[in-house]
Scaffold this motif. Structure first.
Motif, mmCIF file in Angstrom:
data_model
loop_
_atom_site.group_PDB
_atom_site.id
_atom_site.type_symbol
_atom_site.label_atom_id
_atom_site.label_comp_id
_atom_site.label_asym_id
_atom_site.label_seq_id
_atom_site.Cartn_x
_atom_site.Cartn_y
_atom_site.Cartn_z
ATOM 1 N N GLU A 1 0.821 -1.200 0.000
ATOM 2 C CA GLU A 1 0.000 0.000 0.000
ATOM 3 C C GLU A 1 0.865 1.265 0.000
ATOM 4 O OE1 GLU A 1 -3.182 0.404 -0.404
ATOM 5 O OE2 GLU A 1 -3.556 -1.742 -0.537
ATOM 6 N N MET A 2 1.969 1.238 0.728
ATOM 7 C CA MET A 2 2.860 2.405 0.736
ATOM 8 C C MET A 2 3.425 2.667 -0.650
ATOM 9 S SD MET A 2 4.998 2.050 4.298
ATOM 10 C CE MET A 2 6.056 3.422 3.831
ATOM 11 N N CYS A 3 3.880 1.609 -1.322
ATOM 12 C CA CYS A 3 4.482 1.764 -2.650
ATOM 13 C C CYS A 3 3.449 2.210 -3.676
ATOM 14 C CB CYS A 3 5.131 0.452 -3.085
ATOM 15 S SG CYS A 3 6.562 -0.036 -2.107
ATOM 16 N N ILE A 4 2.291 1.574 -3.658
ATOM 17 C CA ILE A 4 1.243 1.929 -4.615
ATOM 18 C C ILE A 4 0.769 3.355 -4.380
ATOM 19 C CG2 ILE A 4 -1.145 1.453 -5.268
ATOM 20 C CD1 ILE A 4 -0.567 -1.490 -4.924
ATOM 21 N N SER A 5 0.594 3.737 -3.126
ATOM 22 C CA SER A 5 0.157 5.096 -2.802
ATOM 23 C C SER A 5 1.195 6.118 -3.240
ATOM 24 C CB SER A 5 -0.107 5.211 -1.297
ATOM 25 O OG SER A 5 -0.495 6.523 -0.955
ATOM 26 N N ALA A 8 0.916 6.358 -6.982
ATOM 27 C CA ALA A 8 -0.350 6.996 -7.359
ATOM 28 C C ALA A 8 -0.318 8.497 -7.099
ATOM 29 C CB ALA A 8 -1.502 6.351 -6.597
ATOM 30 N N ARG A 9 0.283 8.908 -5.992
ATOM 31 C CA ARG A 9 0.364 10.345 -5.696
ATOM 32 C C ARG A 9 1.184 11.071 -6.748
ATOM 33 N NH1 ARG A 9 1.357 8.538 -0.402
ATOM 34 N NH2 ARG A 9 3.544 9.127 -0.586
ATOM 35 N N THR A 10 2.207 10.419 -7.267
ATOM 36 C CA THR A 10 3.024 11.039 -8.310
ATOM 37 C C THR A 10 2.228 11.201 -9.596
ATOM 38 O OG1 THR A 10 4.969 9.942 -7.359
ATOM 39 C CG2 THR A 10 5.217 10.902 -9.538
ATOM 40 N N GLN A 48 -5.457 8.023 -8.497
ATOM 41 C CA GLN A 48 -4.911 7.157 -7.448
ATOM 42 C C GLN A 48 -5.562 5.778 -7.488
ATOM 43 O OE1 GLN A 48 -4.433 8.604 -3.460
ATOM 44 N NE2 GLN A 48 -3.871 10.649 -4.096
ATOM 45 N N GLN A 49 -6.884 5.742 -7.657
ATOM 46 C CA GLN A 49 -7.566 4.450 -7.772
ATOM 47 C C GLN A 49 -7.134 3.739 -9.050
ATOM 48 O OE1 GLN A 49 -11.846 4.675 -8.012
ATOM 49 N NE2 GLN A 49 -12.090 2.454 -8.091
ATOM 50 N N PHE A 50 -6.964 4.482 -10.115
ATOM 51 C CA PHE A 50 -6.534 3.921 -11.408
ATOM 52 C C PHE A 50 -5.185 3.215 -11.263
ATOM 53 C CE2 PHE A 50 -4.360 4.106 -15.449
ATOM 54 C CZ PHE A 50 -5.342 3.872 -16.402
ATOM 55 N N ILE A 51 -4.223 3.889 -10.650
ATOM 56 C CA ILE A 51 -2.886 3.313 -10.494
ATOM 57 C C ILE A 51 -2.913 2.142 -9.515
ATOM 58 C CG2 ILE A 51 -0.545 3.786 -9.708
ATOM 59 C CD1 ILE A 51 -1.238 4.954 -12.429
ATOM 60 N N SER A 52 -3.708 2.250 -8.471
ATOM 61 C CA SER A 52 -3.794 1.149 -7.497
ATOM 62 C C SER A 52 -4.300 -0.123 -8.159
ATOM 63 C CB SER A 52 -4.718 1.552 -6.341
ATOM 64 O OG SER A 52 -4.193 2.659 -5.636
ATOM 65 N N LYS A 53 -5.355 -0.001 -8.966
ATOM 66 C CA LYS A 53 -5.880 -1.165 -9.674
ATOM 67 C C LYS A 53 -4.860 -1.691 -10.680
ATOM 68 C CE LYS A 53 -9.646 -2.538 -9.762
ATOM 69 N NZ LYS A 53 -10.275 -3.691 -9.077
ATOM 70 N N LEU A 54 -4.199 -0.797 -11.375
ATOM 71 C CA LEU A 54 -3.245 -1.202 -12.402
ATOM 72 C C LEU A 54 -2.076 -1.976 -11.808
ATOM 73 C CD1 LEU A 54 -2.263 -1.075 -15.351
ATOM 74 C CD2 LEU A 54 -1.190 1.120 -14.807
ATOM 75 N N ILE A 55 -1.552 -1.523 -10.682
ATOM 76 C CA ILE A 55 -0.381 -2.166 -10.084
ATOM 77 C C ILE A 55 -0.779 -3.460 -9.375
ATOM 78 C CG2 ILE A 55 1.530 -1.905 -8.467
ATOM 79 C CD1 ILE A 55 1.713 -0.127 -10.928
ATOM 80 N N TYR A 56 -1.788 -3.390 -8.544
ATOM 81 C CA TYR A 56 -2.112 -4.542 -7.703
ATOM 82 C C TYR A 56 -2.789 -5.659 -8.497
ATOM 83 C CZ TYR A 56 -2.998 -6.996 -3.357
ATOM 84 O OH TYR A 56 -2.997 -7.925 -2.355
#
Length: 342
Positions: A1-5, A8-10, A48-56
């Motif tokens: 979660e730290m890495c994805i967040s 995503a923030r970037t 942020q949700q987009f990147i979280s779904k994409l990575i995880y």
């Protein structure tokens, strides 16, 4: 979660500009990508949700419903070799959409790291076992240990044994909950503490090393320098440059290519209509002022090209169309307009 967040923030700081030739246009597409993608999300929350779904999940699907960009929580896909893939049973926030969506009607990206989730699961179990072992060792090290010496003659009576056990339970509860505990001495009963007993155990630093090791492995897998996550200041500029070049830029290019192919026709793309990405800047224009001056003064770039590189919109001033070479960059036999021949 730290890495994805962190990732995503970037990405959420990116501006997606719609470019028609040399001009930037703020149209409906610009509004959806940068201001209000749907009725319930801001652009930063959406990306942020987009990147979280994409990575995880290793892929993300965005459907367009009533001019709203909606990120699917779950979906099924029929893949074809020649015809367009079809997405169905699309679920958004526990609501299943009845429509079927063709590949040309959605935004669909894959992260390209299918083994990441398996790596995360493996690391979780391996580091979890190690972390639990260290925690148990730390608990044993700080465990309160005591012995009770009692007269066996007074303990033969069952009623006396029950009273003694009740006394020990009350004493244990008092020692565990209170900052100060006074234990009364009883005839034939002696209480002694042996806390620690001189046995060495793992320190809290070792616990931190395990958690940091877990974090570093995940960061490396995603492409984030661990020092940036920990906030280390050593070589922060170089680390940020590598992070932007090797991790953020390829990800943004994937997003750009997908948006370009779905929102513009072939003719529009060939005519210079496309999405231009303004990446988050880790250095401001004042840090780049000397370099920009050199590029302008040597005639390598004109004003518009420099403004594009700095993320600025083009100016109507015609001076930015000119390539200027200052006097100290000319040869001895050249004459500059308005200047002298040296």
């Amino acid at each position: 979660e730290m890495c994805i967040s962190f990732l995503a923030r970037t990405i959420s700081q990116t501006e997606f500009r719609v470019r028609h030739g040399k001009e930037y246009v703020k149209d409906e597409l610009y509004y959806k990508l940068n201001i209000r993608p749907n009725k319930n999300q801001t652009p930063s929350t959406f990306w942020q949700q987009f990147i979280s779904k994409l990575i995880y999940d290793n892929e993300v699907l965005v459907v367009i419903v009533d001019d709203n960009l909606l990120i699917a929580d779950d979906f099924q896909r029929n893949e074809y070799a020649i015809y367009e893939d079809v997405f169905f049973n699309v679920v958004v926030k526990d609501y299943e959409l009845r429509d079927k969506f063709k590949q040309s009607e959605v935004l669909h990206l894959k992260f390209g790291n299918e083994k990441l989730s398996r790596l995360l699961d493996s690391l979780f179990y391996d580091y979890g076992d190690l972390f639990g072992h260290i925690i148990n060792g730390q608990k044993r090290k700080n465990q309160l240990r005591a012995t009770v010496d009692m007269d066996m003659l007074s303990a033969k009576n069952k009623e006396a044994q029950l009273k003694l056990q009740e006394f020990i339970d009350n004493m244990y509860e008092s020692v565990g909950k209170r900052q100060f505990a006074i234990i009364p001495q009883q005839p034939g009963f002696e209480y002694k503490e042996h806390s620690g007993n001189g046995v060495a155990g793992q320190s809290v630093d070792e616990i931190n090393k395990v958690t940091n090791g877990f974090l570093d492995q995940v960061a490396y897998a995603i492409g984030i320098p661990p020092s940036l996550l920990r906030g280390d200041m050593a070589d922060v500029v170089e680390q940020t440059k590598n992070y932007m070049f090797f991790t953020i830029t390829p990800l943004l290019i994937k997003i750009k290519q997908e948006v370009d192919s779905k929102f513009f026709t072939k003719k529009e793309l060939m005519d210079g209509h496309f999405i231009e990405i303004r990446k988050p800047q880790y250095r401001d224009i004042f840090d780049l002022a000397t370099s920009a001056d050199k590029l302008r003064a040597s005639g390598i770039a004109n004003g518009h090209e420099l403004r594009d590189a700095l993320g600025l919109e083009q100016s109507d001033d015609p001076i930015h169309d000119e390539f200027i070479v200052t006097k100290n960059y000319t040869t001895s036999d050249e004459t500059l307009e308005g200047g002298d021949k040296d």
